[in-house]
Design a protein around this motif. Structure first.
Motif, mmCIF file in Angstrom:
data_model
loop_
_atom_site.group_PDB
_atom_site.id
_atom_site.type_symbol
_atom_site.label_atom_id
_atom_site.label_comp_id
_atom_site.label_asym_id
_atom_site.label_seq_id
_atom_site.Cartn_x
_atom_site.Cartn_y
_atom_site.Cartn_z
ATOM 1 N N ARG A 102 -23.826 38.444 2.898
ATOM 2 C CA ARG A 102 -23.180 37.389 3.346
ATOM 3 C C ARG A 102 -23.088 36.215 2.493
ATOM 4 N NH1 ARG A 102 -26.432 33.929 8.124
ATOM 5 N NH2 ARG A 102 -25.118 32.206 8.155
ATOM 6 N N ARG A 103 -21.627 35.515 2.626
ATOM 7 C CA ARG A 103 -21.079 34.713 1.954
ATOM 8 C C ARG A 103 -20.610 33.610 2.582
ATOM 9 N NH1 ARG A 103 -23.154 36.979 -1.718
ATOM 10 N NH2 ARG A 103 -22.389 38.165 -3.596
ATOM 11 N N PRO A 104 -20.858 32.371 2.499
ATOM 12 C CA PRO A 104 -20.426 31.131 2.929
ATOM 13 C C PRO A 104 -18.846 31.269 2.487
ATOM 14 C CG PRO A 104 -21.602 30.265 1.187
ATOM 15 C CD PRO A 104 -21.726 31.851 1.255
ATOM 16 N N ILE A 105 -18.158 30.582 3.566
ATOM 17 C CA ILE A 105 -16.435 30.657 3.369
ATOM 18 C C ILE A 105 -16.096 29.580 4.260
ATOM 19 C CG2 ILE A 105 -15.868 32.660 5.042
ATOM 20 C CD1 ILE A 105 -14.415 33.144 1.894
ATOM 21 N N ARG A 106 -15.055 28.823 3.665
ATOM 22 C CA ARG A 106 -14.566 27.674 4.638
ATOM 23 C C ARG A 106 -13.633 28.110 5.573
ATOM 24 N NH1 ARG A 106 -13.938 25.393 -1.016
ATOM 25 N NH2 ARG A 106 -12.160 26.456 -1.069
ATOM 26 N N ASP A 107 -12.960 28.979 5.401
ATOM 27 C CA ASP A 107 -11.749 29.496 6.511
ATOM 28 C C ASP A 107 -12.030 31.031 6.652
ATOM 29 O OD1 ASP A 107 -9.919 29.914 8.285
ATOM 30 O OD2 ASP A 107 -8.419 28.960 6.805
ATOM 31 N N CYS A 152 -11.517 34.826 -5.236
ATOM 32 C CA CYS A 152 -10.229 34.439 -5.798
ATOM 33 C C CYS A 152 -9.882 33.562 -4.265
ATOM 34 C CB CYS A 152 -9.280 35.560 -5.917
ATOM 35 S SG CYS A 152 -9.732 36.456 -7.416
ATOM 36 N N PHE A 153 -9.773 34.207 -3.343
ATOM 37 C CA PHE A 153 -9.424 33.354 -2.047
ATOM 38 C C PHE A 153 -9.983 31.945 -1.873
ATOM 39 C CE2 PHE A 153 -10.075 32.148 2.320
ATOM 40 C CZ PHE A 153 -8.746 32.365 2.744
ATOM 41 N N GLU A 154 -11.406 31.848 -2.198
ATOM 42 C CA GLU A 154 -11.940 30.486 -1.849
ATOM 43 C C GLU A 154 -11.338 29.955 -3.120
ATOM 44 O OE1 GLU A 154 -15.010 29.102 -0.004
ATOM 45 O OE2 GLU A 154 -13.496 30.127 0.811
ATOM 46 N N LYS A 155 -11.013 30.071 -4.306
ATOM 47 C CA LYS A 155 -10.376 29.143 -5.345
ATOM 48 C C LYS A 155 -8.888 29.060 -5.154
ATOM 49 C CE LYS A 155 -13.663 30.778 -8.592
ATOM 50 N NZ LYS A 155 -14.364 31.661 -9.918
ATOM 51 N N GLY A 156 -8.283 29.623 -4.233
ATOM 52 C CA GLY A 156 -6.914 29.654 -4.055
ATOM 53 C C GLY A 156 -5.991 30.473 -4.823
#
Length: 136
Positions: A54-59, A130-134
């Motif tokens: 499980r990982r928190p993710i904004r979108d 990488c997705f979270e960092k853009g």
């Protein structure tokens, strides 16, 4: 009973040992519990698994779309019911959104290859970072 021969029957929209267990009734008597343990070990060997990560993710919705764009072209099958399930010849992953908060749960499995499982798990987790960092 050879679980490896029946693994195709287990593709019911879920992945892993827990899916297999849910499809197979409990053993008829306590004297046969050793058989259940043996079948469980065989099943784990057929599809080594990362377990649920499980990982928190904004979108999370955008993340699923991003993962699909990265992996769908090489996949044998892509299933978008209840998240994203992507199947390759030697491994598969599932990513689903946690309903209560912005988080994602991923599971990675390989087909009879315990060395590949941690590599593909690390690859997928790297894609999440990488997705979270853009970085895409």
């Amino acid at each position: 009973m050879n679980i490896a021969k029946n693994s195709a029957d287990i593709e019911q929209g879920n992945v892993g040992v827990m899916a297999w267990l849910s499809l197979n009734p409990s053993l008829p008597s306590p004297t046969e519990t050793w058989l259940g343990s043996l079948l469980m070990v065989e099943r784990i060997g057929v599809f080594p698994s990362s377990g649920e990560i499980r990982r928190p993710i904004r979108d999370p919705d955008s993340l699923l779309a991003h993962l699909k764009s990265l992996y769908a072209r090489q996949a044998l099958d892509v299933d978008e019911r209840n998240g994203l399930k992507v199947i390759f010849s030697d491994w598969r992953f599932r990513a689903r959104i946690v309903g209560s908060d912005p988080a994602i749960v991923i599971t990675v499995e390989t087909r009879c290859d315990p060395q590949l499982m941690p590599l593909k798990t690390a690859e997928l987790l790297s894609q999440l970072e990488c997705f979270e960092k853009g970085i895409r």
